[in-house]
Design a protein around this motif. Structure first.
Motif, mmCIF file in Angstrom:
data_model
loop_
_atom_site.group_PDB
_atom_site.id
_atom_site.type_symbol
_atom_site.label_atom_id
_atom_site.label_comp_id
_atom_site.label_asym_id
_atom_site.label_seq_id
_atom_site.Cartn_x
_atom_site.Cartn_y
_atom_site.Cartn_z
ATOM 1 N N GLU A 104 3.274 -3.161 -6.501
ATOM 2 C CA GLU A 104 2.713 -2.098 -7.239
ATOM 3 C C GLU A 104 1.235 -2.124 -6.919
ATOM 4 O O GLU A 104 0.520 -1.185 -7.454
ATOM 5 C CB GLU A 104 2.944 -2.358 -8.814
ATOM 6 N N ASN A 105 0.967 -2.702 -5.950
ATOM 7 C CA ASN A 105 -0.407 -2.452 -5.235
ATOM 8 C C ASN A 105 -0.492 -1.069 -4.469
ATOM 9 O O ASN A 105 -0.045 -1.222 -3.300
ATOM 10 C CB ASN A 105 -0.716 -3.564 -4.435
ATOM 11 N N SER A 153 -2.637 -3.716 -9.207
ATOM 12 C CA SER A 153 -1.525 -3.199 -9.140
ATOM 13 C C SER A 153 -1.289 -2.202 -10.378
ATOM 14 O O SER A 153 -2.241 -2.411 -11.340
ATOM 15 C CB SER A 153 -0.204 -4.332 -9.339
ATOM 16 N N TYR A 202 -0.655 -9.627 -11.566
ATOM 17 C CA TYR A 202 -0.750 -8.737 -10.357
ATOM 18 C C TYR A 202 0.736 -8.738 -9.954
ATOM 19 O O TYR A 202 1.513 -9.573 -9.833
ATOM 20 C CB TYR A 202 -1.517 -9.500 -9.173
#
Length: 205
Positions: free
Chosen positions: A134-135, A143, A130
């Motif tokens: 980039e979520n 992500s 995770y």
């Protein structure tokens, strides 16, 4: 093995009504992880594979479940026990979705027979660590770097439709220990939840 919780019906981590298993224990400890309380396995979470399967059987047989989602923690951090669990679950369905913080390349190159056996019994794998930066509300993934591998051809149409329609949602379960919030959360979700609770006069300790 160590299992923190079993929830049903989970509707936000894969298509249909799913049995969700949260496996305790994860060596990766990604920054911003939504379940940091599951990094360390606790003695109270220990359960044999046989007992777990016996507990899941009536849910599967009478609850109208459509599949399993295994997350955590990291299910493949307990690959030896997971191998036995998956062997049992595949007698019921091939729709077994597993989240792991390892990349598929890492899993394949490790040469671990238990891990390879787990992959052979997995219907769909979502891989990779995770990364909070980039979520971006990517369907079914925490992500954008994470990838979805559909290993079972009979599941392809089902997952293609699920991924193409709808968006990430949150589902709350009330348990004897309080509320469990399930789904792909935005990075700011904890602050948003605390603010909403505060407006209603609820304080988190």
């Amino acid at each position: 093995m160590n299992v923190a919780r079993v929830l049903f019906p989970v509707r936000v981590l894969g298509p249909g009504r799913r049995i969700g298993l949260w496996i305790a224990g994860c060596p990766r400890r990604c920054a911003g992880c939504s379940n940091p309380e599951l990094w360390e396995a606790q003695p109270s979470q220990a359960i044999s594979v046989q007992k777990l399967v016996a507990m899941l059987a009536p849910i599967w047989q009478t609850g109208g479940a459509d599949g399993f989602t295994l997350t955590g923690g990291d299910p493949l951090a307990q690959a030896h026990e997971m191998r036995s669990l998956l062997h049992a679950l595949t007698h019921w369905t091939r729709d077994i979705l597993i989240y792991t913080g390892y990349t598929l390349e890492e899993l394949l190159s490790a040469g671990n027979d238990d891990v390879l056996a787990c992959l052979a019994q997995t219907g769909v794998l979502i891989d990779g660590p995770y990364r909070e930066a980039e979520n971006r509300d990517v369907r079914l993934r925490g992500s954008a770097n994470q990838r979805i591998f559909c290993f079972s051809p009979e599941l392809s149409d089902r997952y293609r439709s699920y991924l193409a329609n709808g968006r990430n949602e949150i589902q709350n379960f009330m348990t004897q220990d309080g509320m469990v919030s399930v789904g792909i959360h935005r990075p700011a979700f904890p602050e948003e939840l605390a603010a909403a609770a505060h407006r209603k006069g609820v304080l988190f300790s």
